[in-house]
Design an enzyme around this catalytic site. Structure first.
Site, short mmCIF file in Angstrom:
data_model
loop_
_atom_site.label_atom_id
_atom_site.label_comp_id
_atom_site.label_asym_id
_atom_site.label_seq_id
_atom_site.Cartn_x
_atom_site.Cartn_y
_atom_site.Cartn_z
N SER A 147 0.86 -1.19 0.00
CA SER A 147 0.00 0.00 0.00
C SER A 147 0.89 1.23 0.00
O SER A 147 2.02 1.18 0.50
CB SER A 147 -0.89 0.01 1.24
N TYR A 164 -1.63 -0.95 10.32
CA TYR A 164 -1.74 -1.27 8.90
C TYR A 164 -0.59 -0.65 8.11
O TYR A 164 0.09 -1.33 7.34
CB TYR A 164 -3.08 -0.77 8.36
#
Length: 257
Positions: A147, A164
């Site tokens: 990401s 995350y």
């Protein structure tokens, strides 16, 4: 070799974790359209079966297998069933992931561990298990889904999910080091780092999406189609001399001022 031959995946077998929905589903479809046999696995067997059945109706050889990627026994079961059915594992797309949105100063140790176990530990364990088969074959492709949050810090007004983001930064490091370790076996390891692609995980952005959109030079969010070409490229012979790279697909977001 004809240029189109560089991209075909006929007689190759791919495993896509988390391939029953979202970007995983799109990548599974992309590889199937290029001729690959596709194994779809995740904890939600129903989702996997739905996509697998759709592929079979199109003439694709496909399996749906339940798997918790934090469980080594589950991973090995997927590996064993894939090899038993198809005889090979040529491509692994590590797409399964999770997130936990919580203020940085309030996230608990258990919440942190859950994200790390799925996004990092599970990815390594699956790569290790598939890598053993690929090493025996003398070739293979591993694609890790990262990401842009693992590359650049994120304003908590847009995303307050430090576990995350940290896990995705670690995925980038894992990708680069694994690529070096496995290069001797002719295994290429790369990552794809998507920007903002609307999904269940991005529901939290609904109230701020208009602000984010203004920061994307391309003027739009990512669509299902935007991930398919990258997945095919990194799965095919076209990328045989590319390894340890993180391919950002974000419409220019992190490159902009």
């Amino acid at each position: 070799m004809d240029v189109m031959d560089l991209f075909h995946l006929q007689n190759r077998t791919a495993i896509v974790t988390g391939g029953g929905k979202g970007l995983g589903e799109q990548m599974a479809n992309a590889l199937a359209e290029a001729g690959a046999n596709v194994v779809i696995c995740s904890r939600n067997l129903e989702d996997c079966q739905k996509i697998s059945e759709q592929l079979v109706k199109k003439g694709v050889q496909s399996l749906a297998i339940t798997c918790d990627i934090t469980n080594q026994a589950d991973i090995q079961a997927v590996i064993d069933q894939t090899v038993q059915h198809f005889g090979t594992i040529d491509i692994l797309i590590n797409n399964s992931g999770t997130s936990w949105i919580a203020p940085t100063l309030e996230i608990t140790a258990d919440q942190w561990d859950k994200v790390m176990n799925v996004n990092l530990k599970g990815m390594f364990l699956f790569s290790q298990a598939a890598g053993k088969i690929m090493a025996q074959q003398g070739n293979g492709k591993i694609i890790n889904i990262s990401s842009i949050t693992g590359i650049k810090g994120t304003n908590p007004a847009f995303l307050d999910a430090i576990a995350y983001s940290t896990s995705k930064g670690a995925v980038n490091a894992l990708t680069k080091d694994l690529a070096i370790k496995l290069a001797q076996h002719n295994i290429q390891v790369n990552a794809i780092a998507p920007g903002f692609f609307p999904s269940k995980k991005t529901k939290a952005f609904d109230q701020t999406s208009h602000i984010i959109l203004k920061r994307i030079p391309a003027g739009r969010f990512g669509t299902d189609q935007d991930i398919k070409g990258a997945a095919l490229f990194l799965s095919s012979n076209a990328s045989d001399y590319i390894t340890g790279q993180v391919l950002v697909i974000d419409g220019g977001l992190i490159s902009g001022i």
